[in-house]
Design a protein around this motif. Structure first.
Motif, mmCIF file in Angstrom:
data_model
loop_
_atom_site.group_PDB
_atom_site.id
_atom_site.type_symbol
_atom_site.label_atom_id
_atom_site.label_comp_id
_atom_site.label_asym_id
_atom_site.label_seq_id
_atom_site.Cartn_x
_atom_site.Cartn_y
_atom_site.Cartn_z
ATOM 1 N N CYS A 165 0.817 -1.221 0.000
ATOM 2 C CA CYS A 165 0.000 0.000 0.000
ATOM 3 C C CYS A 165 0.849 1.267 0.000
ATOM 4 O O CYS A 165 0.300 2.369 -0.141
ATOM 5 C CB CYS A 165 -0.920 0.022 1.220
ATOM 6 S SG CYS A 165 -2.090 -1.333 1.322
ATOM 7 N N ASN A 166 2.143 1.129 0.170
ATOM 8 C CA ASN A 166 3.017 2.293 0.373
ATOM 9 C C ASN A 166 3.984 2.544 -0.770
ATOM 10 O O ASN A 166 4.368 3.692 -1.011
ATOM 11 C CB ASN A 166 3.818 2.110 1.657
ATOM 12 C CG ASN A 166 3.006 1.501 2.772
ATOM 13 O OD1 ASN A 166 3.356 0.443 3.295
ATOM 14 N ND2 ASN A 166 1.900 2.131 3.118
ATOM 15 N N THR A 167 4.396 1.489 -1.456
ATOM 16 C CA THR A 167 5.356 1.678 -2.533
ATOM 17 C C THR A 167 4.819 2.513 -3.701
ATOM 18 O O THR A 167 5.618 3.152 -4.390
ATOM 19 C CB THR A 167 5.878 0.320 -3.043
ATOM 20 O OG1 THR A 167 4.760 -0.580 -3.240
ATOM 21 C CG2 THR A 167 6.841 -0.298 -2.042
ATOM 22 N N PRO A 168 3.479 2.579 -3.927
ATOM 23 C CA PRO A 168 3.029 3.487 -4.983
ATOM 24 C C PRO A 168 3.454 4.939 -4.749
ATOM 25 O O PRO A 168 4.008 5.575 -5.652
ATOM 26 C CB PRO A 168 1.509 3.326 -4.968
ATOM 27 C CG PRO A 168 1.295 1.922 -4.526
ATOM 28 C CD PRO A 168 2.357 1.705 -3.484
ATOM 29 N N SER A 169 3.219 5.480 -3.566
ATOM 30 C CA SER A 169 3.589 6.883 -3.333
ATOM 31 C C SER A 169 5.100 7.067 -3.404
ATOM 32 O O SER A 169 5.585 8.121 -3.840
ATOM 33 C CB SER A 169 3.060 7.372 -1.984
ATOM 34 O OG SER A 169 3.702 6.740 -0.895
ATOM 35 N N SER A 170 5.860 6.040 -3.011
ATOM 36 C CA SER A 170 7.314 6.148 -3.071
ATOM 37 C C SER A 170 7.797 6.202 -4.518
ATOM 38 O O SER A 170 8.591 7.076 -4.888
ATOM 39 C CB SER A 170 7.967 4.975 -2.336
ATOM 40 O OG SER A 170 7.706 5.048 -0.946
ATOM 41 N N MET A 171 7.325 5.300 -5.364
ATOM 42 C CA MET A 171 7.796 5.277 -6.746
ATOM 43 C C MET A 171 7.259 6.462 -7.550
ATOM 44 O O MET A 171 7.866 6.884 -8.535
ATOM 45 C CB MET A 171 7.446 3.952 -7.426
ATOM 46 C CG MET A 171 5.973 3.719 -7.660
ATOM 47 S SD MET A 171 5.634 2.095 -8.402
ATOM 48 C CE MET A 171 6.180 2.355 -10.087
ATOM 49 N N LEU A 172 6.137 7.028 -7.108
ATOM 50 C CA LEU A 172 5.561 8.192 -7.783
ATOM 51 C C LEU A 172 6.159 9.504 -7.281
ATOM 52 O O LEU A 172 5.865 10.561 -7.829
ATOM 53 C CB LEU A 172 4.042 8.218 -7.573
ATOM 54 C CG LEU A 172 3.270 7.032 -8.145
ATOM 55 C CD1 LEU A 172 1.834 7.046 -7.664
ATOM 56 C CD2 LEU A 172 3.342 7.011 -9.659
ATOM 57 N N HIS A 173 6.981 9.436 -6.228
ATOM 58 C CA HIS A 173 7.554 10.626 -5.587
ATOM 59 C C HIS A 173 6.452 11.539 -5.064
ATOM 60 O O HIS A 173 6.618 12.762 -4.999
ATOM 61 C CB HIS A 173 8.463 11.380 -6.547
ATOM 62 C CG HIS A 173 9.677 10.620 -6.963
ATOM 63 N ND1 HIS A 173 10.584 11.105 -7.882
ATOM 64 C CD2 HIS A 173 10.156 9.406 -6.596
ATOM 65 C CE1 HIS A 173 11.559 10.241 -8.062
ATOM 66 N NE2 HIS A 173 11.314 9.191 -7.286
ATOM 67 N N ALA A 174 5.336 10.942 -4.674
ATOM 68 C CA ALA A 174 4.134 11.696 -4.338
ATOM 69 C C ALA A 174 3.961 11.849 -2.830
ATOM 70 O O ALA A 174 4.372 10.975 -2.061
ATOM 71 C CB ALA A 174 2.910 10.991 -4.916
ATOM 72 N N PRO A 175 3.321 12.931 -2.383
ATOM 73 C CA PRO A 175 3.046 13.082 -0.960
ATOM 74 C C PRO A 175 1.869 12.209 -0.528
ATOM 75 O O PRO A 175 0.919 12.010 -1.289
ATOM 76 C CB PRO A 175 2.687 14.566 -0.823
ATOM 77 C CG PRO A 175 2.097 14.920 -2.158
ATOM 78 C CD PRO A 175 2.843 14.088 -3.164
#
Length: 478
Positions: free
Chosen positions: A424-434
């Motif tokens: 659930c967390n790697t999407p925001s990491s790879m997107l560089h998103a807040p």
């Protein structure tokens, strides 16, 4: 065992508690400053209450590597004088803050959760730690991290159930907030290390836009960023912006944008419900909880969009479906040389988990890494494309309650995810998103978080939306 919710004054002898987001009162700081001005409370008294809670709960929770109590008391006394004179350095002057043991501190060792770095004294502060001291914050101690910020866990337990993991790698920071040991703590995230442990422990947390908060010496990987764990959204934002105002962002990055005080609550008009990340890994009760939360949002007048509602949403869902593999493999490749050197220098000072990860990364070729970067870039383009459709995306912060973790068993294969699943967390990491996680659900008596994820540099906007959701949408207990 049912216990008093005011753990700072009435600590239950049992380490097992039932989490209910409707009744749990986290430790907060922003509302104490009026008392500091009036003279009815002081930063030193506030600190002593934190230290008393730590003394009572630390034997079971094991959140800290080292306490900085002598220096913390001196810093609190200096803050007392500033508040008494009406000249605080910032809104967080006197705030006790714990620091994840991946970030350097000039007055405490930085062990990185790794035996090879035992009693590693750098005698310098990480950029964020330096900024916190400049703002008058009280550096309370160093919190436990998984080894080198990876998957091999430290000794910290979940404050709601000591048989369960608090998550990783910011395990100690998350647990310290949930146990009411301090109002805020710094963590770091490369894959899921801020949002997941916050969700498992019942905290609010910000994983900023990549590069939004200066990570100082931690420049080796392309997705590492400091983040803030807190008991309330006001303290979360204030810590983040006070750091950004002083230390800025990473080299070459614009840094964190936003007001000097917590952004006002803003109602989201439309939210995209992300289903690919974590839904398949979640259990029936967690899916029931998140469905109920979505129903509550809809009743509050928020329009919810799903993958079937627009082809751009479906394309985005497809682009992040293997985010765990993409994010974790990119990070393993970027870390491989320094970690291989560490293995060579200290073969008995690193875990078998780390050795296995490094061996797989060394077997990669440059083209393998390039292919992953292309996948990441494509996902970022798909994310940018859905920006006109809604105010933010909403999704689970973890696939369910924190799993039970009893340690590795001799002769058996290593658990690949002892601190939980970062899906659930790697999407925001790879997107560089807040992303901002909110403690809105209890499943089987354990916390489960929901998060809002925005476009890059929308940290303040996500904070505004989260503030509204926390205030206006009812928590769910399943």
């Amino acid at each position: 065992t049912r216990c008093s919710r005011d753990w700072s004054s009435d600590v239950c002898s049992s380490d097992l508690r039932t989490y209910d987001p409707r009744t749990f009162k986290a430790l907060t700081f922003h509302d104490a400053t009026a008392r500091f001005r009036a003279g009815s409370d002081s930063p030193r008294d506030y600190l002593e209450r934190c230290l008393a809670t730590i003394a009572a709960r630390e034997p079971v929770v094991k959140a800290f590597v080292v306490l900085n109590d002598t220096n913390a008391r001196a810093a609190a006394d200096a803050s007392n004088a500033r508040w008494k004179a009406g000249m605080p350095l910032s809104a967080i002057d006197g705030m006790p803050i714990a620091i994840k043991d991946l970030l350097e501190t000039k007055d405490m060792p930085t062990d990185f959760g790794c035996a090879a770095y035992n009693r590693n004294e750098t005698h310098r502060d990480n950029a964020a730690v330096w900024a916190l001291r400049e703002a008058g914050a009280v550096i309370l101690g160093k919190t436990v991290t998984a080894e080198l910020g990876g998957s091999h866990p430290g000794p910290t337990t979940n404050p709601w159930d000591a048989t369960r993991t608090p998550g990783g790698s910011s395990s100690g920071s998350a647990a310290a907030i949930a146990a009411r040991m301090c109002p805020t703590a710094l963590g770091t995230q490369v894959g899921g290390s801020v949002i997941r442990p916050a969700a498992y422990c019942g905290n609010i947390a910000l994983k900023p836009t990549q590069g939004g908060i200066n990570r100082g010496e931690r420049q080796a990987t392309s997705m590492s960023t400091p983040g803030v764990h807190a008991g309330c959204i006001e303290d979360m934002w204030q810590v983040a912006i006070e750091i950004a105002k002083r230390a800025g962002g990473d080299p070459g990055k614009l840094g964190l944008f936003g007001p000097g005080v917590t952004p006002e609550a803003v109602k989201p008009q439309r939210l995209i419900v992300i289903e690919s990340a974590g839904w398949k890994a979640s259990d029936d009760n967690t899916r029931k909880a998140i469905d109920t939360l979505m129903d509550n949002l809809a009743r509050a007048g928020v329009t919810l969009l799903r993958r079937k509602d627009h082809p751009w949403i479906e394309a985005f869902e497809q682009s992040i479906i293997d985010s765990n593999t993409v994010a974790n493999t990119i990070t393993a490749w970027e870390n491989r040389w320094y970690q291989a050197a560490l293995m060579e220098q200290h073969p008995n000072g690193v875990s078998v988990r780390l050795k296995n990860t490094v061996r797989k990364a060394i077997a990669m070729k440059p083209d393998d890494y390039r292919a992953l970067l292309l996948k990441r870039a494509a996902a970022q383009q798909c994310h940018a494309a859905i920006a006109p459709l809604a105010d933010a995306a909403i999704m689970l912060s973890c696939p369910g309650p924190a799993p039970v973790w009893a340690g590795d068993k001799p002769g058996e294969p290593l658990n690949p995810r002892p601190t939980g699943d970062s899906v659930c967390n790697t999407p925001s990491s790879m997107l560089h998103a807040p992303a901002v996680t909110m403690p809105l659900m209890s499943v089987g008596g354990m916390p489960v978080g929901a998060q809002l994820m925005g476009q890059q540099h929308e940290d303040a906007r996500m904070t505004s939306l989260a503030r509204w959701v926390l205030r206006e949408v009812g928590a769910v207990v399943v």
